[in-house]
Design a protein around this motif. Sequence first.
Motif, PDB file in Angstrom:
ATOM      1  N   VAL A 213      13.926   5.750   1.173  1.00  0.00           N
ATOM      2  CA  VAL A 213      13.744   5.055   2.307  1.00  0.00           C
ATOM      3  C   VAL A 213      12.463   5.407   2.685  1.00  0.00           C
ATOM      4  O   VAL A 213      11.439   5.111   3.262  1.00  0.00           O
ATOM      5  CB  VAL A 213      14.950   4.890   3.180  1.00  0.00           C
ATOM      6  N   TYR A 214      12.620   6.985   2.817  1.00  0.00           N
ATOM      7  CA  TYR A 214      11.463   8.094   3.968  1.00  0.00           C
ATOM      8  C   TYR A 214      10.187   7.299   2.625  1.00  0.00           C
ATOM      9  O   TYR A 214       8.885   7.881   3.194  1.00  0.00           O
ATOM     10  CB  TYR A 214      11.850   9.215   3.658  1.00  0.00           C
ATOM     11  N   HIS A 215      10.494   7.807   1.019  1.00  0.00           N
ATOM     12  CA  HIS A 215       9.358   7.673   0.241  1.00  0.00           C
ATOM     13  C   HIS A 215       8.514   6.625   0.413  1.00  0.00           C
ATOM     14  O   HIS A 215       7.123   6.627   0.158  1.00  0.00           O
ATOM     15  CB  HIS A 215       9.799   8.356  -0.429  1.00  0.00           C
ATOM     16  N   THR A 216       9.120   5.759   0.620  1.00  0.00           N
ATOM     17  CA  THR A 216       9.080   4.221   0.629  1.00  0.00           C
ATOM     18  C   THR A 216       8.274   3.680   1.192  1.00  0.00           C
ATOM     19  O   THR A 216       7.373   2.829   1.431  1.00  0.00           O
ATOM     20  CB  THR A 216      10.195   3.286   0.046  1.00  0.00           C
ATOM     21  N   MET A 217       9.010   3.679   2.711  1.00  0.00           N
ATOM     22  CA  MET A 217       8.366   3.708   3.949  1.00  0.00           C
ATOM     23  C   MET A 217       7.011   4.230   4.332  1.00  0.00           C
ATOM     24  O   MET A 217       6.549   3.913   5.276  1.00  0.00           O
ATOM     25  CB  MET A 217       9.093   3.462   4.864  1.00  0.00           C
ATOM     26  N   ASN A 218       7.395   5.813   4.408  1.00  0.00           N
ATOM     27  CA  ASN A 218       7.021   6.911   5.082  1.00  0.00           C
ATOM     28  C   ASN A 218       5.569   7.492   4.024  1.00  0.00           C
ATOM     29  O   ASN A 218       4.268   7.348   4.370  1.00  0.00           O
ATOM     30  CB  ASN A 218       7.448   7.394   5.975  1.00  0.00           C
ATOM     31  N   GLY A 219       6.857   8.268   2.747  1.00  0.00           N
ATOM     32  CA  GLY A 219       5.490   8.979   2.005  1.00  0.00           C
ATOM     33  C   GLY A 219       6.105  10.533   2.164  1.00  0.00           C
ATOM     34  O   GLY A 219       7.525  10.523   2.743  1.00  0.00           O
ATOM     35  N   PRO A 220       5.134  11.896   1.217  1.00  0.00           N
ATOM     36  CA  PRO A 220       6.079  12.025   1.279  1.00  0.00           C
ATOM     37  C   PRO A 220       6.541  13.287   2.592  1.00  0.00           C
ATOM     38  O   PRO A 220       7.219  14.509   2.128  1.00  0.00           O
ATOM     39  CB  PRO A 220       5.977  12.980   0.063  1.00  0.00           C
ATOM     40  N   ASN A 221       5.511  12.974   3.506  1.00  0.00           N
ATOM     41  CA  ASN A 221       6.186  14.382   4.615  1.00  0.00           C
ATOM     42  C   ASN A 221       5.121  13.411   5.731  1.00  0.00           C
ATOM     43  O   ASN A 221       4.817  12.798   6.064  1.00  0.00           O
ATOM     44  CB  ASN A 221       5.049  15.556   4.435  1.00  0.00           C
ATOM     45  N   GLU A 222       5.172  14.202   7.206  1.00  0.00           N
ATOM     46  CA  GLU A 222       5.051  13.768   8.098  1.00  0.00           C
ATOM     47  C   GLU A 222       3.450  13.435   8.698  1.00  0.00           C
ATOM     48  O   GLU A 222       3.454  12.097   9.674  1.00  0.00           O
ATOM     49  CB  GLU A 222       5.731  14.578   9.517  1.00  0.00           C
ATOM     50  N   PHE A 223       2.483  13.812   7.670  1.00  0.00           N
ATOM     51  CA  PHE A 223       1.537  13.562   8.357  1.00  0.00           C
ATOM     52  C   PHE A 223       0.060  13.034   6.716  1.00  0.00           C
ATOM     53  O   PHE A 223      -0.700  12.563   6.831  1.00  0.00           O
ATOM     54  CB  PHE A 223       0.032  15.149   8.568  1.00  0.00           C
TER      55      PHE A 223
END
Length: 314
Positions: A213-223
């Motif tokens: 979920v994190y990698h699909t919707m956001n990416g590898p990290n916060e920035f």
Amino acid sequence: MLIAMQVTEHTVPFRDHETWVRSTTPDVAVDGAWPLIVLHGGPGMAHDYVRNIAELADQTGRQVVHYDQLGCGRSTHLPQAPADFWTPELFVDEFHAVRAALGIDRYHVLGQSWGGMLGAEIAVRRPDGLASLSICNSPASMALWMAAAAELRAQLPEDTQRALDRHEAAGTIADPEYVAATQEFYVRHVCRVTPMPRDFVDSEQQMEAEPTVYHTMNGPNEFHVLGTLRSWTIVDRLDRVDAPTLVVAGEFDEATPATWAPFAERIPGARSHVFAGASHCTHLEQPDEFRAVIADFLAEHDTPAHDDTAPAQA
């Protein structure tokens, strides 16, 4: 006065899957204190790092509900789901599935980070029963979020910036040097408690073990945002929110004032509060102060503006 609490854990069905729910209930409920439903961030960080918000049950005599959103934590994991499966609409529907399963008709919503974005997505639809919305450490658009991250990143030590740039260009973001460089950003703008609180570590480890979920919707990290939320914005819909709204952030938050200003400016009657000395995980850095501000806001909106069942005055 401390109020004894009961904690129950179970799952509720959602779209042929299971959503894990944790409900904290005081033994003696305060009359008219509506339940609070807490939305965790990430997306995909699980509820553990916001678990201490459950102490509001003790402080305010209300039910406090946490759940792990689909795809993370103790809920069903779907690593093979296509990218277009993971949408804000999915999580809005899941929220209402959880609420309905618990028989909650009148409620407060508190969302942290992505959870605040999700809370806003819920609120712009004007659902029946929403007593208030607390948006905590959240951006109103990912364009604003990425611009703020770039500004904060430019304030990092030069050798840290060079390490980030070098590994992102090479695609070697799993390299220990890159991971160490990201930690410099995290300790400044994500959580300023050293060492990191156990609840935060637990959520982070769950996300790293199953990062779909994190990698699909956001990416590898916060920035370094590359995911499907990259173009997300709710700015042009905020005037639809009709629930009382509180916007909170930390002084050193990665959610800088520019990222959350649209919530405060465009939601009718919205208020804001900045915690001095805190960053993105204000609830972990200043838990007593955070819960006090939230408790006061919830109490203010526990009593409905009017009661349609009350007898008319002569």
